[in-house]
Scaffold this active site. Structure first.
Site, PDB file in Angstrom:
ATOM      1  N   ASP A  42      33.839 -55.294  63.673  1.00 50.95           N
ATOM      2  CA  ASP A  42      34.852 -56.227  63.178  1.00 50.95           C
ATOM      3  C   ASP A  42      35.632 -55.567  62.040  1.00 50.95           C
ATOM      4  O   ASP A  42      35.169 -55.513  60.903  1.00 50.95           O
ATOM      5  CB  ASP A  42      34.179 -57.512  62.670  1.00 50.95           C
ATOM      6  CG  ASP A  42      35.217 -58.514  62.215  1.00 50.95           C
ATOM      7  OD1 ASP A  42      35.819 -59.168  63.090  1.00 50.95           O
ATOM      8  OD2 ASP A  42      35.480 -58.604  61.000  1.00 50.95           O
ATOM      9  N   TYR A  47      41.248 -53.826  55.598  1.00 51.43           N
ATOM     10  CA  TYR A  47      40.029 -53.204  55.070  1.00 51.43           C
ATOM     11  C   TYR A  47      40.254 -51.744  54.660  1.00 51.43           C
ATOM     12  O   TYR A  47      39.415 -51.124  54.013  1.00 51.43           O
ATOM     13  CB  TYR A  47      38.848 -53.315  56.066  1.00 51.43           C
ATOM     14  CG  TYR A  47      38.486 -54.745  56.418  1.00 51.43           C
ATOM     15  CD1 TYR A  47      38.942 -55.812  55.646  1.00 51.43           C
ATOM     16  CD2 TYR A  47      37.696 -55.043  57.522  1.00 51.43           C
ATOM     17  CE1 TYR A  47      38.631 -57.134  55.974  1.00 51.43           C
ATOM     18  CE2 TYR A  47      37.371 -56.352  57.852  1.00 51.43           C
ATOM     19  CZ  TYR A  47      37.853 -57.394  57.076  1.00 51.43           C
ATOM     20  OH  TYR A  47      37.541 -58.698  57.398  1.00 51.43           O
ATOM     21  N   LYS A  76      42.575 -57.069  62.738  1.00 49.68           N
ATOM     22  CA  LYS A  76      43.277 -58.297  62.305  1.00 49.68           C
ATOM     23  C   LYS A  76      44.639 -57.957  61.740  1.00 49.68           C
ATOM     24  O   LYS A  76      44.773 -57.021  60.944  1.00 49.68           O
ATOM     25  CB  LYS A  76      42.443 -59.033  61.242  1.00 49.68           C
ATOM     26  CG  LYS A  76      41.015 -59.293  61.662  1.00 49.68           C
ATOM     27  CD  LYS A  76      40.257 -60.135  60.645  1.00 49.68           C
ATOM     28  CE  LYS A  76      38.764 -60.087  60.937  1.00 49.68           C
ATOM     29  NZ  LYS A  76      38.081 -58.935  60.356  1.00 49.68           N
ATOM     30  N   HIS A 109      44.909 -62.688  60.676  1.00 47.87           N
ATOM     31  CA  HIS A 109      43.877 -62.699  59.629  1.00 47.87           C
ATOM     32  C   HIS A 109      43.908 -63.995  58.803  1.00 47.87           C
ATOM     33  O   HIS A 109      42.877 -64.603  58.546  1.00 47.87           O
ATOM     34  CB  HIS A 109      44.093 -61.478  58.722  1.00 47.87           C
ATOM     35  CG  HIS A 109      42.863 -61.003  58.023  1.00 47.87           C
ATOM     36  ND1 HIS A 109      42.648 -59.692  57.675  1.00 47.87           N
ATOM     37  CD2 HIS A 109      41.758 -61.667  57.582  1.00 47.87           C
ATOM     38  CE1 HIS A 109      41.488 -59.576  57.062  1.00 47.87           C
ATOM     39  NE2 HIS A 109      40.928 -60.753  56.989  1.00 47.87           N
TER      40      HIS A 109
END
Ligand code: NAD
Length: 317
Positions: A42, A47, A76, A109
């Site tokens: 994920d 990130y 996302k 997201h």
């Protein structure tokens, strides 16, 4: 174990969460997670480690540990890329960073559209909206963003599409105009924040749920989050410990099983090899109905990930 998505694809019910996995060790950690048996990863544009996630996954494929087809790679769409013309730009960047020609699941997201920031200017942009620390927004209806995601599935670049951090009202509205239903809703979900009505409604619509931050405050301690610092750790909670002892399992395993037993997928993150394996081995025991009810009593409406703290954005209340 997996969940059959409304898109026809199977999604593993336990995966590895890539948030806050530092770039220095990320490729190796991802490789080790594949070695231990993880198949779902994920990730997200936000990130900042998708290149390293891709390196780890591609090395695992090169070394014959796994094939691309066996992996389930999630990313996302970040808030600055909601304008339909920017959605393919974002996805192409994700594919380039990962080094794959498709991903398995692409989620919106947050239901929040920030002003677009070109990739060359700052990537990932985070809270940067092109003007220092000031937030700027774009008037992009969510259905327009969603239609751009639908197009990505038609182009064969994404297998399933979904949403994250959407409330019931937004999901209702999206379903009114969507040609392709969201396959997955990803939400914060742990005993301190259970959102039973949202879970019931979403599952009744044939949309799978993935829980994030299954250990409640644990993930937010390293961010010095005041709510997390000021509530009891779930791992130390008497009810969770008693149930864990009864099954000869760890509190973490009980928290994960509490979700998967209700057909909710989980994506815990750990750097520690023992915990990595422990978090994966959560589907070979069952909690009793009474134990599930006991855990449900821990509800506190305690949300740790809330955009209200970014710039007073009231998406949840
Ligand atoms: P998490 O609930 O997985 O908790 C991680 C923390 O728990 C870390 O401090 C880790 O060291 C510790 N831990 C992990 N396994 C343990 C074990 N067996 N025993 C004891 N401690 C253990 O937290 P998370 O990272 O917030 O959530 C998981 C994933 O969910 C993220 O990595 C990310 O992929 C996703 N996520 C998505 C969103 C979103 O907005 N969609 C938001 C947050 C997280």
């Amino acid at each position: 174990m997996s969940i059959k998505l409304n898109s026809g694809y199977e999604m593993p019910i336990v995966g590895f969460g890539c948030w806050k996995v530092s770039k220095d060790t990320c490729a190796e950690q991802i490789y080790n997670a594949v070695k231990v048996g993880y198949r779902l990863f994920d990730g997200a544009m936000d990130y900042g480690n998708e290149k390293e996630v891709g390196q780890g996954l591609r090395k695992a494929i090169e070394d014959g540990l796994v094939t691309r087809k066996e992996l389930f790679v999630v990313s996302k769409l970040w808030n600055n890329f909601h304008d339909p013309k920017n959605v393919p730009i974002a996805l192409n960047k994700v594919l380039e960073d990962l080094g794959f020609d498709y991903i398995d699941l692409f989620l919106i997201h947050f239901p929040i559209a920030f002003k677009f920031v070109p990739i060359e200017e700052k990537y990932p942009p985070g809270f940067y909206c092109g003007d220092g620390e000031n937030f700027h927004y774009e008037d992009v209806p969510l259905l327009d963003t969603w239609k751009a995601l639908e197009q990505l599935t038609k182009d064969g670049k994404v297998r399933s599409i979904g949403i994250s951090n959407f409330n019931g009202g937004l999901i209702y509205d999206l379903l009114r105009g969507a040609e392709i239903k969201p396959a997955v809703l990803q939400i914060e979900h742990h005993p301190y924040l259970q959102q039973p009505n949202l879970v019931e409604f979403v599952q009744s619509k044939g949309i799978a749920i993935t829980a994030y931050s299954s250990f409640g405050p644990q993930s937010f301690l390293e961010l010095n989050h005041s709510k997390a610092l000021n509530c009891p750790k779930l791992f130390d909670h008497a009810s969770i410990k008693t149930i864990a002892d009864a099954h000869k399992r760890s509190p973490a395993q009980v928290l994960l099983r509490w979700a998967t037993q209700r057909n909710i997928a989980v994506i815990p993150k750990s750097n520690n090899p023992d915990r990595l394996l422990q978090n994966l081995e959560v589907n070979d025991f069952d909690l009793t109905k009474e134990e599930i009810e006991e855990i449900s009593k821990l509800e506190q409406g305690l949300r740790f990930n809330d955009p209200w703290t970014w710039n007073n954005i009231p998406i949840f209340a």
